[in-house]
Scaffold this active site. Sequence first.
Site, mmCIF file in Angstrom:
data_model
loop_
_atom_site.group_PDB
_atom_site.id
_atom_site.type_symbol
_atom_site.label_atom_id
_atom_site.label_comp_id
_atom_site.label_asym_id
_atom_site.label_seq_id
_atom_site.Cartn_x
_atom_site.Cartn_y
_atom_site.Cartn_z
ATOM 1 N N ASP B 11 0.945 -1.279 -0.017
ATOM 2 C CA ASP B 11 -0.054 0.047 -0.092
ATOM 3 C C ASP B 11 0.974 1.233 0.031
ATOM 4 O O ASP B 11 1.838 1.393 0.707
ATOM 5 C CB ASP B 11 -0.955 0.066 1.305
ATOM 6 C CG ASP B 11 -1.939 -0.953 1.311
ATOM 7 O OD1 ASP B 11 -2.195 -1.335 0.129
ATOM 8 O OD2 ASP B 11 -2.356 -1.314 2.304
ATOM 9 N N ASP B 130 -13.630 -5.991 -4.708
ATOM 10 C CA ASP B 130 -14.150 -6.000 -3.135
ATOM 11 C C ASP B 130 -15.436 -6.819 -3.081
ATOM 12 O O ASP B 130 -16.195 -6.169 -3.332
ATOM 13 C CB ASP B 130 -13.821 -4.901 -2.345
ATOM 14 C CG ASP B 130 -12.599 -4.132 -2.563
ATOM 15 O OD1 ASP B 130 -11.426 -4.947 -2.505
ATOM 16 O OD2 ASP B 130 -12.347 -3.049 -2.516
#
Lengths: 208, 252
Positions: B11, B130
């Site tokens: 990330d 997701d």
Amino acid sequence: MAGIVIVDYGMGNLHSVSKAFSHIKARVKVSDKPSDIEKASGIVLPGVGAFGDAVKQLKKRKLYMPVKKAAAAGKPVLGICLGMQLLMAQSEEFGKHKGFGFIKGKVVRFKGKMKIPHMGWNEMRVIDKKNPVIKGVKDSLVYFVHSYYTVPEDKKDMLCETDYEGVKFASAVSRGNIYGFQFHPEKSGEKMLKIYKNFNKLVENQER
Amino acid sequence: MLTKRIIPCLDVNKGRVVKGVKFLNLKDAGDPVEAAVRYNKAGADELVFLDITASHEVRKTIIDVVRKTAEKIYIPFTVGGGIKTVDDMELILKNGADKVSVNTAAVLNPSLIEKGAKKFGRQCIVLAVDAKKIKPGKWEVYTHGGRKATGLDALKWIKQAEKLGAGEVLLTSMDADGTKAGYDIPLNLAVSDAVRIPVIASGGAGGPEHMLEVLKKGKADAVLAASIFHYKEYTVRSVKEYLRDNGIPVRL
């Protein structure tokens, strides 16, 4: 003295290939100009996408004949991924299409239950160990992304072999000054850049 | 034999690797290029950078990360986060990434997948999804970093995206994500059976046994993990050795 020209025919991402050649300090240029190809000492045909579109683009941009002439003149030509498939005589992708035909044989789609594209690291076995382009390269796991594979007519043109879910195919081909790799040497770890170094050497020899 | 891929995920916020749970309590975890080099040495098969930078101007920093990474490592890497247009894709690919992943923007505008695939080839376009379980065998697609329900059925959406030209699915289970209790096996199995493109399992990795489970029972083609690698609980190599010893083909 024009070094290597990476042919930009508008298909896919050729930046990785060009970066890899720069990294090994080859004199390399990405170009979509026929005149650059005519002047080049070696040609790299990268590419991803569809076979028919690629041939169309090459012709539309007037790059098809210069590549053909370079090959006929004995200049080293290296095809990668779709670029390798273009070296063949024909493909069955979305109807039949004619390739350059530098190497006799065809390009066919994987048939069976396997995942498509064939994506990831798979074993490459060197068949033609004496070939200068593969010198110093051992059987290894290398990175593939493709849905079609190449079947050379003459087994002697087979440079490397790979097995995907029971389908044995030519993961590299070679005939004379023509070289093709189905896998991506530029994405198969730094060791595999040896292939590009070898190719660059062939180009440099050509210039002498 | 085609090996199963182990993919560390980084990330990135404003050009730095960050660690945090569900984008909260972000802590600086170093330089992304250095992390990429480290993972490459450790035997990672691919890398994923997820740019979570909110502000648009600082998003340029990810381009810098991409360019420097491409000069240092010779394995495939994917960049995702905030990609909205074909031009966004082009900028990232031009700077040396191999694939881009799209999530929210693709849901809002599915033709983005088609246009990207046409221009750069299918293998460049990773669909990130997701998914959250609604009931057994049914999952809903969420966007905006998991904050927004879409009403879309995950299996339907992934099938549609495959048709449009997605070359791969990066499948994150929102239920499993952050739990370290294992990947969502039924979700991975359902998706893997529904499409022919490779599936990257994400969310829930607590150890190599979870990876083994999702590769075997969930039929995933690759596993993504972030925290177990960042916190050095496991190395890529130790995970691969475990998988190899349990009959999974890996690159060692």
